[in-house]
Design an enzyme around this catalytic site. Structure first.
Site, PDB file in Angstrom:
ATOM      1  N   GLY A  15      -5.730   1.740   7.578  1.00  0.00           N
ATOM      2  CA  GLY A  15      -5.543   2.850   6.648  1.00  0.00           C
ATOM      3  C   GLY A  15      -4.097   3.283   6.505  1.00  0.00           C
ATOM      4  CB  THR A  22      -3.093   1.381   2.904  1.00  0.00           C
ATOM      5  OG1 THR A  22      -4.059   1.299   1.860  1.00  0.00           O
ATOM      6  CG2 THR A  22      -2.107   2.486   2.585  1.00  0.00           C
ATOM      7  CG  ASP A  23      -2.795  -1.772   7.734  1.00  0.00           C
ATOM      8  OD1 ASP A  23      -3.495  -0.763   7.945  1.00  0.00           O
ATOM      9  OD2 ASP A  23      -1.794  -2.032   8.398  1.00  0.00           O
ATOM     10  N   PRO A  24      -6.158  -2.412   6.938  1.00  0.00           N
ATOM     11  CG  PRO A  24      -7.280  -4.344   7.611  1.00  0.00           C
ATOM     12  CD  PRO A  24      -5.930  -3.841   7.202  1.00  0.00           C
TER      13      PRO A  24
END
Lengths: 157, 157, 157, 157
Positions: free
Chosen positions: B47, B43-45
């Site tokens: 979310g 998952t990325d910043p």
């Protein structure tokens, strides 16, 4: 990506660099600095670089240190010479974030006939984000330990 | 990881595999469902699962579909048979998040002597998160196109 | 993904958790075992799992250990409780390869009011592939150290 | 990393860029070229860059295209403006390998009030390795579609 080559030299005989702090107290055999920008998928839901990525940054540092000394790791692998990581340690001091420009100092701190120890300092501007140490061993395609090629010019005397 | 094998072999006409192109308007040659949990570094910043990860999920789906038919992709590679992706398309419908349990339906929708087309539907509970399509081609170690081994039992007549 | 929960709670003295430091010489506070299959993009050009991936496996181990005790790390983060890795160490013993089924034993070996130490053993069948240790610290959304919630039931007395 | 900014301008009204080939037949609204080196863990057991990585390269291309126009995607996110990928397509022509120096041309080929279409060409020296297209949509923190900020200067008339 490669910013600067600071120091290249041979370490005094008898160096054995145990421990994260001790290792960085000695003059490195070789040292190199790279600068790079944090990519989006390298960061996690908290918005900071995932801790596993630091080992990938350190690997970039080793590869570029080697290149700064005139050697291509891609060529080494084509010749059947591989380096595998046998030990890694990281101490995380402060988070790195997406789009940060980071500076990684990679130091070769110990060389034997079959192993290299490197130490690392990752910074954003002056701030220390992480320190690390790795040991890599030289192996052939089958994974058997072999002597580091003399052509690399960085082996124990 | 593999949860359930729904259909193997040619399904009866009227299969409801509506998708992104005509390829998926036909009954699938084979179909398989896997269930897995989203990992933290996927998952990325924001979310949500980074969009590049969906292609890795689809690859897991293909590998498990193959396994459900009695074949190991690891073995195929050891025998010198490789599949390379030549085309990929993804339509993202809704975000997936850390710790979500996802269900991926992988369908082999077209087989020629050298290529497979797959389609994919990724869901969380009933919600469609993404649809995709890929084409993979069979190559040897040197990357040259070769016939898909007959032993796989899924080639054009 | 989670295969088996071996031990929860304080184990009897004499547990055989020999490891990389004194931390693992004590009986673990909690222990959990997961089994998972190596994914294709986790392996590198030499055909073995990239050394950075082991830290991601260890994180999976921690998350599933927590789940085995009735807690969801996803929920914790939604409540504003985060754990950040402050130290990680890995010793690599033997390579893992694509499609290998691996077994990871995660042990909580030390708990203070704000930190957990875990140790890890990654195996394929009986073979030890890697050992590791991490320290994680409990922080709030802003990254400030906070007390580990008592609801987790695993803090220093 | 950013090599060159080739073209910046507004597209003629009525542009609708369907299809991978059509899209690249039009003058782009903006175009940017980046050059970067393939990292070791981006390659897979066959020794070539994993096909999922191309979407990560394309994202780097979009972010640097934006930067070349004076905008920081990190700042946009801090202001609550996010872009999510709603569609992606890649056609893989030839493999990329570890240590290759790649050149990615990113073109903004269509802009509406809420969406951007980009096209991509990835090359090593003169050789085309991959082509791609993506659609990204502008959303707020909650994932709701919002108008692209006028300050970006690249929206439909």
């Amino acid at each position: 990506m490669v910013a600067e080559r600071r120091t290249v030299g041979r370490v005094a005989p008898g160096g054995d660099t145990r421990g994260m702090s001790e290792a960085t107290d000695r003059p490195p055999i070789a040292e190199h600095v790279i600068t790079f920008r944090v990519r989006y998928p390298e960061t996690d839901p908290v918005g900071v670089v995932h801790h596993s990525r630091f080992l990938q940054y350190f690997e970039m540092g080793r590869i570029e240190l080697l290149r700064s000394l005139g050697h291509s790791y891609a060529d080494l692998e084509r010749q059947g010479v591989f380096f595998v990581v046998t030990r890694a340690e990281v101490r995380y001091r402060a988070p790195a974030r997406f789009d940060d420009v980071l500076t990684l100092t990679t130091r070769l701190v110990r060389a034997t006939h079959v192993r290299y120890d490197h130490s690392y300092e990752l910074r954003r501007d002056g701030t220390l984000l992480a320190e690390g140490q790795t040991t890599i061993a030289c192996v052939d395609r089958a994974g058997q330990l072999i002597a580091i090629p003399e052509s690399l010019g960085m082996t124990a005397p």
